[in-house]
Scaffold this active site. Structure first.
Site, short mmCIF file in Angstrom:
data_model
loop_
_atom_site.label_atom_id
_atom_site.label_comp_id
_atom_site.label_asym_id
_atom_site.label_seq_id
_atom_site.Cartn_x
_atom_site.Cartn_y
_atom_site.Cartn_z
N ALA A 160 0.81 -1.22 0.00
CA ALA A 160 0.00 0.00 0.00
C ALA A 160 0.84 1.26 0.00
O ALA A 160 0.42 2.29 -0.54
CB ALA A 160 -0.94 0.00 1.21
N THR A 161 2.04 1.22 0.59
CA THR A 161 2.89 2.41 0.59
C THR A 161 3.25 2.81 -0.84
O THR A 161 3.14 3.97 -1.23
CB THR A 161 4.16 2.18 1.41
OG1 THR A 161 3.80 2.00 2.79
CG2 THR A 161 5.11 3.37 1.31
N ASN A 164 -5.55 3.25 10.74
CA ASN A 164 -4.65 2.18 11.17
C ASN A 164 -4.37 2.19 12.67
O ASN A 164 -3.80 1.25 13.20
CB ASN A 164 -3.33 2.27 10.41
CG ASN A 164 -2.63 3.60 10.63
OD1 ASN A 164 -3.19 4.66 10.34
ND2 ASN A 164 -1.41 3.56 11.16
N GLN A 172 -6.06 -1.04 5.68
CA GLN A 172 -6.59 -1.60 6.92
C GLN A 172 -8.03 -2.10 6.76
O GLN A 172 -8.52 -2.82 7.62
CB GLN A 172 -6.54 -0.54 8.03
CG GLN A 172 -5.15 -0.13 8.44
CD GLN A 172 -4.44 -1.17 9.29
OE1 GLN A 172 -5.05 -2.11 9.79
NE2 GLN A 172 -3.13 -1.00 9.47
N SER A 228 -3.15 -3.68 0.49
CA SER A 228 -1.96 -4.42 0.91
C SER A 228 -2.39 -5.80 1.37
O SER A 228 -3.43 -5.96 2.00
CB SER A 228 -1.25 -3.69 2.06
OG SER A 228 -0.03 -4.33 2.37
N HIS A 275 -0.64 -7.99 3.45
CA HIS A 275 -0.20 -8.52 4.75
C HIS A 275 -1.09 -8.08 5.91
O HIS A 275 -0.89 -8.53 7.05
CB HIS A 275 1.26 -8.13 5.02
CG HIS A 275 1.48 -6.72 5.46
ND1 HIS A 275 1.72 -6.38 6.77
CD2 HIS A 275 1.51 -5.56 4.76
CE1 HIS A 275 1.89 -5.07 6.86
NE2 HIS A 275 1.77 -4.56 5.65
N THR A 284 9.71 -7.41 -12.83
CA THR A 284 9.21 -8.77 -12.89
C THR A 284 8.15 -8.99 -11.82
O THR A 284 8.37 -8.69 -10.64
CB THR A 284 10.37 -9.77 -12.67
OG1 THR A 284 11.35 -9.56 -13.69
CG2 THR A 284 9.88 -11.21 -12.74
N CYS A 286 5.05 2.11 11.87
CA CYS A 286 5.98 2.93 11.12
C CYS A 286 6.38 4.21 11.86
O CYS A 286 7.10 5.05 11.32
CB CYS A 286 5.37 3.32 9.77
SG CYS A 286 4.90 1.90 8.77
#
Length: 393
Positions: free
Chosen positions: A83-84, A166, A194, A214, A216, A252, A339
């Site tokens: 997402a960043t 978040n 989120q 994202s 994860h 790739t 973060c």
């Protein structure tokens, strides 16, 4: 009574309540990815042999499944590293493209409680000549259509508001904000890292032009995400070097991660409502248990609408450093974003908490594997630590 040393804890006995930082990869996701690391190791851009064609078909299937969960067309989903990167591509890429088309850098808007993956690109745009407004939310963490309307200008080009916060878990009224933006020809972006996999996100309901995702955060692998881009929304690439992903994100493609992302999204959406109900029950159990022992505790953010697995609390009149030192032997949680590098939460300060209060706050986020036993243990540990620090024990 709390254990006094880490030796009193058995390995793996740490209570895991930091699932908004990241989540464990689901066993079925790991299983889905496994063949693509060795047996099916082809490059999805190699179309002259079976290995490459098989990899390309796996990417196409994953893209279709992810797109279907969002109600978008397959070619509107661009894979990124997370997402960043998706936020940077959306914000920098679109603002620059729009400024070039319109012949000037315009006005951009975001919210003070956004993740730094949005705030930092917005400040970069400001350095490049765009004018930036950072909206302060209400004390409950929410903004409304009137607040947004009040700061719009004739040259406003882009607005970014996250779907679900978040840290405090509040869910913003994106449809109402979208209506305001659409009526003025303004592009709306949302960081949905989120929210995706935890609430239903259908693009037509949200009304957003750009959506960052994202894997994860929903029991998928780290290192993979996506940007959903509405057709007709222009973006300048940030990277060059290949024609992959419509020449917007060269490199790739990580086939195993893409397969894992789709598998995680499938799992998350298969039991979404049931899981959210169960997590809501556990979160309420956690809040009631703590509040009954320490009535002075404060909940941060609106009670509703918010993510079912989020509880953010402030413990008044205790040292934040001492609180976290007491808890870290028994409980995995945080005082803010992963973060933030340990700095007091800018989110909590934006909704009116002092620096000292922000330091003495806990983000408690539950996950798919959280049990009622975990919650009971967490209540006992947190309550005991607070009692030790405030002298009530």
């Amino acid at each position: 009574m709390l254990p006094t040393t880490t030796d009193d804890l058995i390995p793996g006995d740490l209570i895991q309540l930091d699932h908004q930082a990241t989540t464990p990869c689901h066993p079925l996701v790991v299983q889905a990815m496994e063949p693509w690391w060795q047996q099916e190791w082809g490059n999805a851009s190699s179309r002259q042999h079976r290995l490459g064609l098989t990899a390309a078909a796996a990417v196409a299937s994953a893209r279709h499944r992810l797109a279907s969960h969002l109600g978008v067309e397959d070619d509107e989903l661009i894979f990124t590293s997370g997402a960043t990167e998706a936020n940077n591509l959306a914000l920098l890429g679109h603002a620059r493209a729009r400024a070039k088309a319109e012949g000037h850098c315009g006005h951009v808007i975001t919210v003070a409680t956004e993740h730094h993956a949005v705030l930092d690109p917005m400040h970069q745009l400001q350095r490049e000549g765009f004018e930036l407004t950072v909206l302060r939310p209400q004390d409950n963490g929410l903004i409304n259509a009137n607040a947004l309307s009040g700061v719009l200008r004739d040259d406003t080009q882009l607005v970014s508001v996250m779907a679900a916060n978040n840290e405090i878990g509040v869910i913003q009224p994106l449809q109402a904000l979208s209506d305001v933006c659409k009526s003025r020809g303004i592009t709306l972006h949302t960081d949905a890292a989120q929210a995706f996999g935890h609430v239903r996100l259908i693009r037509s309901d949200l009304g957003c032009d750009l959506i960052s995702l994202s894997a994860h955060k929903l029991n998928g692998p780290k290192g993979i995400g996506a940007l959903v881009k509405r057709r007709g929304v222009s973006i300048q690439p940030l990277l060059w070097g290949g024609s992959q992903e419509q020449e917007l994100r060269p490199g790739t493609l990580p086939v195993p991660l893409i397969v894992g992302f789709a598998a995680a999204a499938d799992l998350a959406h298969a039991d979404l409502e049931t899981r959210q109900h169960q997590l809501s029950v556990l979160t309420n159990q956690l809040w009631r248990g703590l509040k009954s022992r320490h009535p002075q505790l404060l909940m941060n953010g609106a009670h509703q609408p918010r993510l079912a697995h989020n509880l953010n609390i402030t413990v008044p009149d205790v040292s934040g450093n001492r609180l976290h030192r007491c808890l870290k032997r028994f409980l995995a949680c945080s005082s803010g974003s992963a973060c933030s590098r340990g700095k007091p939460s800018h989110v909590l300060q934006a909704i009116g908490r002092s620096r000292v209060e922000a330091e003495a706050s806990l983000r408690l986020s539950l996950g798919r594997t959280t049990t009622a036993t975990d919650i009971n243990r967490a209540v006992e540990v947190i309550a005991a630590c607070i009692s030790q620090l405030d002298g009530s024990q």
